[in-house]
Design an enzyme around this catalytic site. Structure first.
Site, PDB file in Angstrom:
ATOM      1  N   HIS A 178     -10.741 -15.115  -3.982  1.00 21.45           N
ATOM      2  CA  HIS A 178     -11.284 -14.226  -2.961  1.00 21.45           C
ATOM      3  C   HIS A 178     -12.783 -14.484  -2.810  1.00 21.45           C
ATOM      4  CE1 HIS A 178      -7.751 -11.406  -2.647  1.00 21.45           C
ATOM      5  NE2 HIS A 178      -7.472 -12.075  -3.751  1.00 21.45           N
ATOM      6  N   LYS A 180      -1.522   0.789  -3.291  1.00 24.34           N
ATOM      7  CA  LYS A 180      -1.505  -0.392  -4.148  1.00 24.34           C
ATOM      8  C   LYS A 180      -0.982  -0.116  -5.545  1.00 24.34           C
ATOM      9  CE  LYS A 180      -6.471  -0.129  -5.227  1.00 24.34           C
ATOM     10  NZ  LYS A 180      -7.740  -0.881  -5.123  1.00 24.34           N
ATOM     11  N   LYS A 228       0.856  -1.189   0.000  1.00 25.49           N
ATOM     12  CA  LYS A 228       0.000   0.000   0.000  1.00 25.49           C
ATOM     13  C   LYS A 228       0.894   1.241   0.000  1.00 25.49           C
ATOM     14  CE  LYS A 228      -3.838  -2.399   0.338  1.00 25.49           C
ATOM     15  NZ  LYS A 228      -4.874  -2.434  -0.696  1.00 25.49           N
ATOM     16  N   ASP A 276      -1.999  -5.853  -6.469  1.00 25.20           N
ATOM     17  CA  ASP A 276      -3.430  -5.591  -6.435  1.00 25.20           C
ATOM     18  C   ASP A 276      -3.981  -5.628  -7.849  1.00 25.20           C
ATOM     19  OD1 ASP A 276      -5.809  -5.274  -5.106  1.00 25.20           O
ATOM     20  OD2 ASP A 276      -5.085  -3.617  -3.876  1.00 25.20           O
ATOM     21  N   GLU A 277      -5.309  -5.533  -7.954  1.00 25.29           N
ATOM     22  CA  GLU A 277      -5.970  -5.834  -9.219  1.00 25.29           C
ATOM     23  C   GLU A 277      -5.632  -4.872 -10.345  1.00 25.29           C
ATOM     24  OE1 GLU A 277      -8.481  -2.828  -7.168  1.00 25.29           O
ATOM     25  OE2 GLU A 277      -7.452  -4.651  -6.531  1.00 25.29           O
ATOM     26  N   GLY A 296      -3.786  -5.934   3.955  1.00 20.30           N
ATOM     27  CA  GLY A 296      -3.044  -4.845   3.310  1.00 20.30           C
ATOM     28  C   GLY A 296      -2.765  -3.755   4.319  1.00 20.30           C
ATOM     29  N   GLY A 297      -3.762  -2.853   4.481  1.00 17.73           N
ATOM     30  CA  GLY A 297      -3.616  -1.799   5.470  1.00 17.73           C
ATOM     31  C   GLY A 297      -3.423  -2.333   6.876  1.00 17.73           C
ATOM     32  N   LYS A 302     -14.121  -4.544   5.215  1.00 18.22           N
ATOM     33  CA  LYS A 302     -14.684  -3.302   4.681  1.00 18.22           C
ATOM     34  C   LYS A 302     -15.630  -3.506   3.505  1.00 18.22           C
ATOM     35  CE  LYS A 302     -10.898  -2.506   1.371  1.00 18.22           C
ATOM     36  NZ  LYS A 302      -9.806  -1.615   0.947  1.00 18.22           N
ATOM     37  N   HIS A 352      -8.267 -13.044  -8.564  1.00 24.83           N
ATOM     38  CA  HIS A 352      -8.854 -11.840  -7.990  1.00 24.83           C
ATOM     39  C   HIS A 352     -10.214 -11.636  -8.637  1.00 24.83           C
ATOM     40  CE1 HIS A 352      -9.430  -7.754  -6.602  1.00 24.83           C
ATOM     41  NE2 HIS A 352      -8.348  -7.855  -5.857  1.00 24.83           N
ATOM     42  N   ARG A 353     -11.203 -11.188  -7.858  1.00 26.44           N
ATOM     43  CA  ARG A 353     -12.572 -11.117  -8.361  1.00 26.44           C
ATOM     44  C   ARG A 353     -13.038  -9.685  -8.654  1.00 26.44           C
ATOM     45  NH1 ARG A 353     -16.594 -12.104  -3.170  1.00 26.44           N
ATOM     46  NH2 ARG A 353     -15.532 -10.700  -1.721  1.00 26.44           N
ATOM     47  N   SER A 378     -10.099 -11.318   2.394  1.00 22.09           N
ATOM     48  CA  SER A 378      -9.373 -10.063   2.241  1.00 22.09           C
ATOM     49  C   SER A 378     -10.343  -8.902   2.223  1.00 22.09           C
ATOM     50  CB  SER A 378      -8.562 -10.067   0.940  1.00 22.09           C
ATOM     51  OG  SER A 378      -9.428 -10.085  -0.190  1.00 22.09           O
ATOM     52  N   GLY A 391     -10.068  -5.036   4.344  1.00 21.39           N
ATOM     53  CA  GLY A 391     -10.336  -4.367   5.605  1.00 21.39           C
ATOM     54  C   GLY A 391     -10.057  -5.191   6.835  1.00 21.39           C
ATOM     55  N   LYS A 448       1.423 -10.000  -2.915  1.00 19.54           N
ATOM     56  CA  LYS A 448       0.399 -10.013  -3.962  1.00 19.54           C
ATOM     57  C   LYS A 448       0.291  -8.638  -4.609  1.00 19.54           C
ATOM     58  CE  LYS A 448      -4.612 -10.227  -4.522  1.00 19.54           C
ATOM     59  NZ  LYS A 448      -4.680  -8.772  -4.842  1.00 19.54           N
TER      60      LYS A 448
END
Length: 414
Positions: free
Chosen positions: A301, A152, A150, A178-179, A361-362, A309, A268-269, A337, A339, A176
């Site tokens: 995912h 990302k 992050k 990110d998308e 992540g965060g 989140k 990843h979706r 994954s 939040g 990983k």
């Protein structure tokens, strides 16, 4: 012989073992009965149309049948011969195609599918599935863990790789992408692959543990195949694909190439909510997950069981389906994954079990003492759960986890 809408409704029909059975929730248009709307769903998704048709002798009936109506739920049986073997786009063009825009219904949602062996056998399924935990990482008693740097996107290649190194040595298993990180000028694909795997090797030497990298190969199909080859040549174990935006045909082609190299696919979706977020319309995440399993992803995912989140569908039910028997098809490892932070892990793992991948992540990089400390906190919480110890007890032994709990507690972020 003529074909009319009434030919697609038979409440006495009993599906055969060869039928693909789909459950829909429908809201008929004003003035349209449920029976009339249900017959149109079966008609439009197979071989009917709005006008009565005459057929001759040179005709094979591939019509679907609505055979059950229960309130706003209908079940439709499709003959296996309607589908081209191994062609997922064609299957979805039937069961989730024009019917999504029919005027006969105000809303329609594909909720679930019961896949017959005759259809399933044409698809490869995952190469590894949940066995990645043991076959790649040598882990059997705990979830594997992952993190996304992050911010990302925007980090340089060197900064991205360094975040990976700090997370790996702190105890995380997987770095990983990110998308929306692929091959941008600020962080080119080939450079990122080389530098990240170099620091991956350093982290393995330092920790004595296997580490890996979920690099995003998403692009046009030929570019994805080239990138898969490049990852294999560099000694990677995984590729990541944004399976919804790349498309099912692209995923199927990538799956063929990854088997050649023995690589796992992390799915990843991104964009799934365009199909599944509105509860009355579209395609459920459960069905998207089923399709992903047939097409051969190893990790997917599936949400955070009401924590985190992001809005989620039935995470536990989807995970159970991905783990269940499907005529011998390999299972899929669910990924939680969005939040998450260490304080949420006991509730998360109570819901999902430990045969999952947990991605923060965060919840790692936002740790007051930085990425490495955040990774230590995550790993401490994971290990404590696997060992049957409370997170409070673990925090007494691991200062990094204590700091994380002081910062985030056990509350879900918004």
């Amino acid at each position: 012989m003529g074909i009319t809408y009434e030919d697609f409704l038979d409440l006495d029909y009993e599906p055969t073992d060869e039928d693909l059975v789909c459950t829909f929730r429908i809201d008929p248009a004003t003035g349209m009965s449920t029976e009339a709307a249900a017959s149109r769903v079966a008609s439009e998704s197979s071989n009917g149309t709005w006008a009565a048709l005459q057929t001759g002798a040179d005709f094979t009936d591939m019509g679907a049948t609505t055979f059950d109506i229960d309130g706003d739920l209908i079940r439709v049986a499709y003959p296996a011969g309607l589908f081209e073997p191994g062609n997922m786009p064609q299957v979805l063009s039937c069961i989730a195609g024009n019917i999504m825009g029919m005027k006969a219904v105000d809303t329609i949602r594909l909720l679930d599918c019961e896949w017959p062996e005759s259809v399933v056998s044409a698809y490869p399924g995952p190469l590894y599935g949940s066995s990645v935990r043991e076959e790649i990482f040598g882990v059997t008693d705990r979830p594997i863990t992952a993190t996304v740097p992050k911010p990302k996107v925007g980090l340089s290649t060197a900064a991205h790789a360094q975040v990976g190194y700090d997370a790996w040595v702190g105890g995380v298993d997987l770095l990983k992408d990110d998308e929306n990180l692929t091959d941008q000028s600020f962080n080119p694909f080939s450079d990122r692959l080389t530098e990240s795997l170099s620091l991956r090797d350093d982290a393995e030497d330092e920790t004595g543990e296997t580490k890996s990298y979920l690099i995003n190969v998403t692009a046009d199909t030929q570019t994805m195949l080239d990138r898969v080859d490049e990852v294999a040549a560099q000694g990677g174990e995984y590729v990541m694909v944004d399976i919804i935006t790349a498309g099912w045909a692209g995923l199927q082609t990538v799956r063929e190439r990854t088997e050649k190299h023995g690589l796992a696919i992390h799915a990843h979706r991104a964009m799934h909510a365009a199909f599944d977020r509105l509860p009355a319309h579209g395609v459920s995440m459960r069905v998207l997950a089923q399709v992903a399993r047939l097409c051969g992803v190893d990790q997917l995912h599936t949400g955070t069981a009401g924590l985190g989140k992001l809005a989620n569908e039935d995470t536990v039910g989807i995970n159970d389906w991905l783990a269940g028997d499907l005529y011998g098809t390999t299972d899929v490892l669910p990924v939680a994954s969005g939040g998450l932070h260490p304080g949420l892990l006991p509730d998360l793992l109570d819901a999902t079990g430990t045969n999952v991948c947990v991605q923060l992540g965060g919840g790692i990089h936002g740790h007051p003492d930085g990425t490495r400390a955040g990774a230590v906190a995550l790993r401490s919480a994971i290990d404590a759960y696997a060992e049957g110890r409370s997170i409070t007890e673990a925090a007494e032994e691991t200062p990094e986890l204590a700091v994380a709990l002081d910062k985030w507690g056990t509350e879900t972020p918004r």
